[in-house]
Each structure stands twice: as structure tokens, then as C-alpha cells.
Motif scaffolding. Structure first.
Motif, PDB file in Angstrom:
ATOM      1  N   ARG A  41       0.953  -1.373  -0.022  1.00  0.00           N
ATOM      2  CA  ARG A  41      -0.066  -0.085   0.000  1.00  0.00           C
ATOM      3  C   ARG A  41       0.746   1.217   0.100  1.00  0.00           C
ATOM      4  NH1 ARG A  41      -3.226  -3.009   3.500  1.00  0.00           N
ATOM      5  NH2 ARG A  41      -2.055  -2.012   5.471  1.00  0.00           N
ATOM      6  N   SER A  42       1.880   1.052   0.666  1.00  0.00           N
ATOM      7  CA  SER A  42       2.723   2.415   0.764  1.00  0.00           C
ATOM      8  C   SER A  42       3.581   2.497  -0.528  1.00  0.00           C
ATOM      9  CB  SER A  42       3.429   2.162   2.040  1.00  0.00           C
ATOM     10  OG  SER A  42       3.139   2.295   3.247  1.00  0.00           O
ATOM     11  N   LEU A  43       4.208   1.594  -0.757  1.00  0.00           N
ATOM     12  CA  LEU A  43       5.172   1.629  -2.164  1.00  0.00           C
ATOM     13  C   LEU A  43       4.291   1.856  -3.289  1.00  0.00           C
ATOM     14  CD1 LEU A  43       7.768  -0.984  -1.447  1.00  0.00           C
ATOM     15  CD2 LEU A  43       7.619   1.309  -0.631  1.00  0.00           C
ATOM     16  N   ALA A  44       2.964   1.615  -3.269  1.00  0.00           N
ATOM     17  CA  ALA A  44       2.159   2.011  -4.637  1.00  0.00           C
ATOM     18  C   ALA A  44       1.957   3.452  -4.903  1.00  0.00           C
ATOM     19  CB  ALA A  44       0.821   1.466  -4.244  1.00  0.00           C
ATOM     20  N   LEU A 283      -8.628  -5.206  -0.527  1.00  0.00           N
ATOM     21  CA  LEU A 283      -9.055  -5.014  -1.897  1.00  0.00           C
ATOM     22  C   LEU A 283      -9.729  -3.878  -2.211  1.00  0.00           C
ATOM     23  CD1 LEU A 283     -10.093  -8.929  -2.542  1.00  0.00           C
ATOM     24  CD2 LEU A 283      -8.210  -7.656  -3.532  1.00  0.00           C
ATOM     25  N   VAL A 284     -10.642  -3.236  -1.560  1.00  0.00           N
ATOM     26  CA  VAL A 284     -11.464  -2.117  -1.684  1.00  0.00           C
ATOM     27  C   VAL A 284     -10.420  -0.898  -1.521  1.00  0.00           C
ATOM     28  CG1 VAL A 284     -12.694  -0.248  -0.519  1.00  0.00           C
ATOM     29  CG2 VAL A 284     -13.664  -3.018  -0.634  1.00  0.00           C
ATOM     30  N   GLU A 285      -9.392  -1.054  -0.506  1.00  0.00           N
ATOM     31  CA  GLU A 285      -8.286   0.309  -0.708  1.00  0.00           C
ATOM     32  C   GLU A 285      -7.422   0.113  -1.667  1.00  0.00           C
ATOM     33  OE1 GLU A 285      -6.358   3.347   0.850  1.00  0.00           O
ATOM     34  OE2 GLU A 285      -8.299   2.421   1.647  1.00  0.00           O
ATOM     35  N   ALA A 289      -7.042   3.083  -4.660  1.00  0.00           N
ATOM     36  CA  ALA A 289      -5.669   3.580  -4.879  1.00  0.00           C
ATOM     37  C   ALA A 289      -5.418   3.507  -6.223  1.00  0.00           C
ATOM     38  CB  ALA A 289      -4.464   2.714  -4.190  1.00  0.00           C
ATOM     39  N   GLU A 290      -5.839   2.493  -6.871  1.00  0.00           N
ATOM     40  CA  GLU A 290      -5.713   2.558  -8.469  1.00  0.00           C
ATOM     41  C   GLU A 290      -6.291   3.456  -9.149  1.00  0.00           C
ATOM     42  OE1 GLU A 290      -4.685   1.092 -12.200  1.00  0.00           O
ATOM     43  OE2 GLU A 290      -3.779   0.760 -10.032  1.00  0.00           O
ATOM     44  N   GLU A 291      -7.655   3.844  -8.547  1.00  0.00           N
ATOM     45  CA  GLU A 291      -8.664   4.846  -9.227  1.00  0.00           C
ATOM     46  C   GLU A 291      -7.868   6.091  -9.195  1.00  0.00           C
ATOM     47  OE1 GLU A 291     -12.157   4.358  -7.238  1.00  0.00           O
ATOM     48  OE2 GLU A 291     -12.856   2.575  -8.370  1.00  0.00           O
TER      49      GLU A 291
END
Length: 674
Positions: A41-44, A283-285, A289-291
Motif C-alpha cells: 500500500r505504501s510503495l504503490a 481489496l477495496v483500498e 488507490a488504483e482509481e
């Protein structure tokens, strides 16, 4: 009997160890997955940072970095390394020691950096000792940008840094110690751990893999008191149990076995349900992040497209303003008042001023067109636009006002802001061919950091919202993403250029604002503009007074590489009583100054052989207190603001009238004597 009891207890001991191993393996696996998910999550955030570098201006790095720090948890810092050298870190405080690190030359980072370039994927490096202290993990992406000759060229790296102790404290790893377990994290295949609970692990500790992009770790876990809690008491306990009654113990054990089995199944089922819920939340998070990343890339692409067209429009407007300055100047010199020639000159002046209005619109679209920075009352502006529309609108269209803002004052260019409201109103009119209601609304809005993240370009604080709404045909869903694109229109040929909303977008952005819309096909549209609120209405001392141009005296240098601008300005100044001395370059300006001291210098911003600021610095070597006025065909862009801060005492926007010229020159000369 004794042998039988000992054998039974030994089997129980083996079963106990197996059960503990399974339970600890499950806990270790959950902890390993927690580390993977936390770092992922952080590195994304590195993907969104890479999009910034590929598609938009790096001046927005700090703003985008603040948004990413707020959106992605656990980040220590975000970094830019053009050419492989760390030059920008946000936040910088506490990270200064890392500035200047050459990732492709440093022995500790070179191999990882080269792998990142080769893979063109997000890769993790670490943990390693940070230059600013402590252990950290870095997610890094190699950025490639279009090369001038085609293809792509390596630009450098973007990176997201995470401190390892923070990862341990946020995940299930820290909870292992509280559960009586010792643990150690090591790189896959390494002998020594890089983080541990502090206790020595016994032989036979359970081990699970921690997989990161381009990196693999191993988490080893074992119980602090050993795998078997009975230890050397097995045989004495067996003897005691046999003496007390081996048969009773066995019977009790057999009776409780179904209950223990049921409890174990329930506990495992609950653990799986909890894991499923957490997986769903993660998965929601990740989807969010992708959006967010896709939205950031789309915004960057749109900004890049607008900037390219804006550069073209700004260049055209600048050249056109130089031509109009000469035309307007020659028209001022034609004929005596009351003659036929003077009437013809008036027509030329009117046409030149209409051309100047057109260039202001072009500069507004190019986001270079704020000629003024004065308080603007949006309520008064709306009423002016409404009065203009009432004379031209179809009688079947009703105009409504809902002006609820208590303070509707912003700072900016009143002509540009009027163009915004007028363009939105004209679009609303065209959307109601059979009639309807055109509504103007205002409101005061307080925006916090969370609200501004959804509206790029805005800063937290108080804003004035102005909305133009219609009850027309609405905007089809298929074209909503292109509404603000230049030259895009859904109107028939000859009825629209596709520049109206693009100009609105450019002007609003240049005023530090935001514009958006809501629409449903067949149910009208609502366009809303948000602008930073100005605290109070201030008096504008820069207005040109009506009446005859003010005369004066003194030696005035007119430095401009455009012959028409230079000659007409000098002749107008001579008519006003000044000794005007033209110069086409920095060298000629110094030659004029060498023939006698100057009282004032009018200097063009953009001259090829020495620009305005450079020319002024050269002139002031001989006359340190020489007053100067800047002439420019651009709006108040960064170059103009920098020049004004560098010593110019006034500004003349091309094309200018003789009244504007006389007023600015007289004002500059008076300031010298003050």
C-alpha cells in the motif's frame, strides 16, 4: 502400566508440539502477509509519483507529495532522482543527509538501481541503513520520457521511503512478542537477521516467506519457552498420573476430545472469517488507490495538452500585441481633431482595441492573461453580464439570481472573470433552444485539505462559488470528459469554435481556482467555479484618469526590438513634451545613455540581444536610481512578475493607448522626484 502411561504421555507431547507448530505457523503467515500488504500500500504511491514526472510540471511535486502522504499511509518520504541523483525529498526535514546520493554510483544501491531500470517495474530495496539514520525500505520506479528523436530516454527514479520500525509497529509482527513468541526477519538466504524480538530462536523455528517487488525476506518464529512446555517432567508426571489412576485420566481425556475438537474448529473458522474481512477491506483500498492513480494520470495528461496549446496561443497573442501597439500608435498620430483623417484614425483605434480584447482572450486561455490583479465583486460582475444578456436572450429564457454569498470579492482580472461568466451563460443559452431558466448562484465555501484533494489547483481556505445553471438538453455522457478540451464542440459547423469552455478552464486555473460541472442528459447542466476569497475591496490606484493625456518633460529611453512599437511610442512621447530616444537593443540603449543621463527608461521584456531585466541592470550601473517601466505583450506571467520584482516601477501592457502611456510615464517620473 508405567510403560503404557509413559508412552501415552509421549504421544501427547508430540501431538502438543504439532498443534503448537500449526498455530504458530498460521500466526507467522498472517504476520508475513500483513508486512506484504502494508508495504504494498505504501510503495504503490510511487506509481502516482511516476505519472507526475511523465506527464506534468515538476513544480507541483510538493503539492502532489502532500496529497500522496495523506492518501497512502505509512510513507516516510517521497523522492525524485533525475539522472539517478537524489535532488528532491518531501518532507525534507530530517532527510537532508540523503540529498545528493547518486544511486547509480553508490556501491550499496547501484545493483538495485540497475535492476529497477532493467525491469521497468516497481522494485523494493532494503532494508538498509538510511543516511538520515535508522533502517528503511524504498520502493523505486525508473521513469522513461519521450526522447526528441523518437522512442524513450531514461529520466531518473521516483521513490517512496518507508521506515522499517514503523512497518513492524503497524503490522502483526509486533503482536508476536506479546503472545510469548520470539521472531526474526532476515533476507532470504541470509544468516543474520536485520530485525528481531531480541530473543535467541531455538532450532526448528517455523519460517514463512515475505515477498516484495524484486525482494524476498524470511520471517522465523518460535515460542519463547520452547516447543514442549512439559520438558523433563514427562516421566515423573507419567508416574504420578499412573499412581493417581491412569484409567480415570484416559477416560476424562476421551470424554473431552469431541468438545476440544469443536472448539478448535470454531476458532479456526473465526480466524478465517476475520482474514476474509480484512482481505475484502484491503481489496477495496487497493481499488481506491488504483482509481486515484488513474485520475492523477488523466489530470496530468489533460494539463500537458492544455499547456501545449496554451504555449502556442500565448506566443501568437504576444506577437499580435506588438503589431497592435504599432497600429494603435500610428492611429494616435494621424490627423488633427475634427478632420476626416482623425475620424479614420478613430476607426483604426477602435479596431485595434477589439484586436487587443481578442489577444486578452487568447492569453486567458493560455493561462498567461491576468493583466490586472485587483479586487473584483462577483455580484456586480454577474449583474453586468445579466444586463447584457437581457437585451439579447430569447424571451422564452428567464434569468434568475440566487446570490447568497455574503462576501463575493476575489482578486484577479475583471475582464477575464467577466469572460468566464459570459462564456458559461452563452453556453447555457445555447443549451436551451426552446427556452428555459438561466440561474446565477453564489455562495461562500470553506474548503479543508480533504476537499481540495478532489479539486486540483485549490488551496484550503475560504472560497467564493459562482454557479451558472440551465434547464436545457444536458451534456451527453460520451463527451463529458472532453468538455474543457480546446477546439472540441458538439455544435453544428459555424455555430461554435470549441474555445469557450477551454478559455474558462484556462482563466480559472490562472486565478488559482477550479471549475467543474454536473449534468444529466435532458435535465440541464450546472457549471461551478471556485475562486479564493479576497478579504476586502481595495482602492485601485492604477486606473487611468479620463481626460486629456498628461504632458511632461525629460529624457526618456524607448528600448524595443520591434520597429513599429519603438517609433510610434517615441513619437507619442515627443508629442507629450518628452525628449524620446529610441533603441533597438541593449547595446543601442547603452549608447543613448552615454550621450546624456536619462530621466526614465521604457524597456521591452523580450528582446533577443539582452532582455528587459538584463538591459535595466546594465543601465543602472551608470544610473543606480534610474526609474524604469516594463513594456510587454504578455500577461502577468512568471517572467513579468520576476521582472517587476527586479526593479521596474511600472508596467505598460501592449497595446496601450496614448492616455495609458502618458499616465504611466508621468507616474514613474513623479516617483523619481518623490
Amino acid at each position: 502400566m508405567l510403560v503404557l502411561g509413559g508412552a501415552l504421555l509421549q504421544q501427547h507431547e508430540i501431538a502438543e508440539e504439532r498443534g503448537r507448530r500449526r498455530a504458530i505457523l498460521e500466526r507467522a503467515d498472517l504476520a508475513a502477509r500483513a508486512i506484504e500488504d502494508d508495504l504494498s500500500r505504501s510503495l504503490a504511491a510511487a506509481h502516482a509519483l511516476a505519472a507526475l514526472v511523465r506527464h506534468t510540471d515538476l513544480d507541483r511535486f510538493e503539492q502532489v507529495a502532500d496529497d500522496l502522504l495523506a492518501h497512502y499511509g505509512g510513507i516516510s518520504s517521497l523522492q525524485l532522482a533525475p539522472g539517478g541523483v537524489l535532488t528532491r525529498i518531501h518532507p525534507l526535514a530530517g532527510n537532508e543527509a540523503a540529498l545528493g546520493l547518486d544511486l547509480l554510483a553508490d556501491p550499496g544501491h547501484r545493483a538495485s538501481a540497475e535492476r529497477t531500470i532493467e525491469s521497468r517495474q516497481l522494485t523494493a530495496e532494503g532494508p538498509f541503513e538510511l543516511r538520515q539514520g535508522g533502517q528503511g525500505v524504498v520502493g523505486r520506479i525508473a521513469v522513461f520520457r519521450p526522447a526528441p528523436g523518437g522512442g524513450e530516454a531514461f529520466w531518473g527514479f521516483v521513490a517512496v521511503a518507508v521506515r522499517l520500525p514503523d512497518v513492524v509497529s503497524r503490522t502483526r509482527v509486533a503482536a508476536l512478542s506479546a503472545a510469548g513468541l520470539d521472531w526474526a526477519l532476515r533476507r532470504d538466504g541470509a544468516a543474520q537477521p536485520f530485525a528481531s524480538s531480541g530473543g535467541a530462536l531455538p532450532r526448528g523455528a517455523v519460517a514463512v516467506k515475505v515477498r516484495l517487488p524484486g525482494e524476498a525476506w524470511e520471517l522465523d518464529v518460535a515460542p519463547r519457552e520452547g516447543w514442549v512446555r512439559w520438558g523433563g517432567l514427562v516421566m515423573p508426571a507419567a508416574l504420578l498420573v499412573l499412581v493417581a489412576g491412569a484409567s480415570g485420566l484416559l477416560a476424562h481425556r476421551l470424554l473431552r476430545l469431541p468438545e476440544e475438537l469443536r472448539r478448535a474448529v470454531d476458532e479456526r473458522t473465526a480466524a478465517l472469517a476475520l482474514a476474509n474481512r480484512r482481505l475484502a477491506a484491503e481489496l477495496v483500498e487497493r481499488q481506491r488507490a488504483e482509481e486515484a492513480r488513474q485520475a492523477a494520470e488523466a489530470q496530468a495528461r489533460h494539463g500537458q495538452k492544455m499547456e501545449a496549446v496554451g504555449l502556442l496561443a500565448g506566443g501568437i497573442a504576444h506577437d499580435f500585441n506588438n503589431l497592435l501597439t504599432g497600429i494603435l500608435g500610428y492611429a494616435e498620430l494621424l490627423g488633427e481633431p475634427g478632420t476626416a483623417a482623425d475620424e479614420a484614425a478613430a476607426g483604426i483605434r477602435q479596431a485595434a482595441r477589439r484586436g487587443a480584447a481578442l489577444t486578452r482572450q487568447l492569453l486567458g486561455f493560455a493561462r498567461r492573461g491576468k493583466y490586472q490583479q485587483v479586487p473584483v465583486d462577483l455580484h456586480a460582475l454577474v449583474r453586468e453580464v445579466s444586463a447584457l444578456l437581457e437585451r439579447t436572450l430569447d424571451k422564452r429564457i428567464a434569468i434568475r439570481h440566487q446570490l447568497a454569498a455574503g462576501t463575493a470579492v476575489v482578486r484577479g482580472d475583471p475582464d477575464q472573470l467577466q469572460q468566464v461568466v459570459l462564456n458559461l451563460a452563452v453556453n447555457a443559452r445555447d443549451a436551451m433552444p426552446s427556452g428555459g431558466t438561466l440561474t446565477f448562484e453564489t455562495a461562500e465555501v470553506e474548503l479543508d485539505a480533504e476537499a481540495t484533494r478532489a479539486r486540483p489547483g485549490l488551496a484550503p481556505g475560504r472560497h467564493v462559488a459562482i454557479t451558472v445553471a440551465d434547464t436545457g438538453v444536458g451534456i451527453p455522457a460520451a463527451v463529458r470528459e472532453r468538455v474543457f478540451d480546446p477546439f472540441f464542440t458538439t455544435k453544428p459547423a459555424g455555430q461554435g469554435t470549441g474555445m469557450g469552455l477551454a478559455m474558462v478552464y484556462g482563466i480559472v486555473q490562472n486565478h488559482g481556482g477550479w471549475v467543474g460541472f454536473e449534468s444529466e442528459e435532458g435535465k440541464g447542466a450546472r457549471f461551478t467555479v471556485l475562486l479564493p476569497e479576497s478579504p476586502a475591496i481595495e482602492r485601485d490606484d492604477g486606473a487611468v484618469a479620463a481626460g486629456a493625456p498628461e504632458h511632461g518633460a525629460g529624457r526618456v529611453l524607448v528600448a524595443d526590438d520591434e520597429r513599429g512599437v519603438r517609433e510610434t511610442t517615441a513619437r507619442l512621447l515627443r508629442r507629450l513634451g518628452y525628449d524620446a530616444l529610441p533603441a533597438a537593443s541593449l547595446a543601442e540603449a547603452l549608447e543613448v545613455q552615454g550621450r546624456g543621463a536619462l530621466d526614465l527608461a521604457l524597456v521591452d521584456l523580450a528582446m533577443p540581444a539582452g532582455d528587459g531585466p538584463e538591459t535595466l541592470r546594465a543601465l543602472r550601473r551608470a544610473q543606480p536610481e534610474l526609474p524604469a517601466v516594463l513594456m510587454t505583450g504578455y500577461g502577468l506571467d512568471a517572467r513579468v512578475r520576476e521582472a517587476l520584482q527586479g526593479g521596474f516601477r511600472g508596467i505598460l501592457h501592449k497595446p496601450f493607448s496614448v492616455e495609458e502611456l502618458a499616465a504611466e510615464v508621468a507616474r514613474a517620473v513623479r516617483r523619481r522626484g518623490a
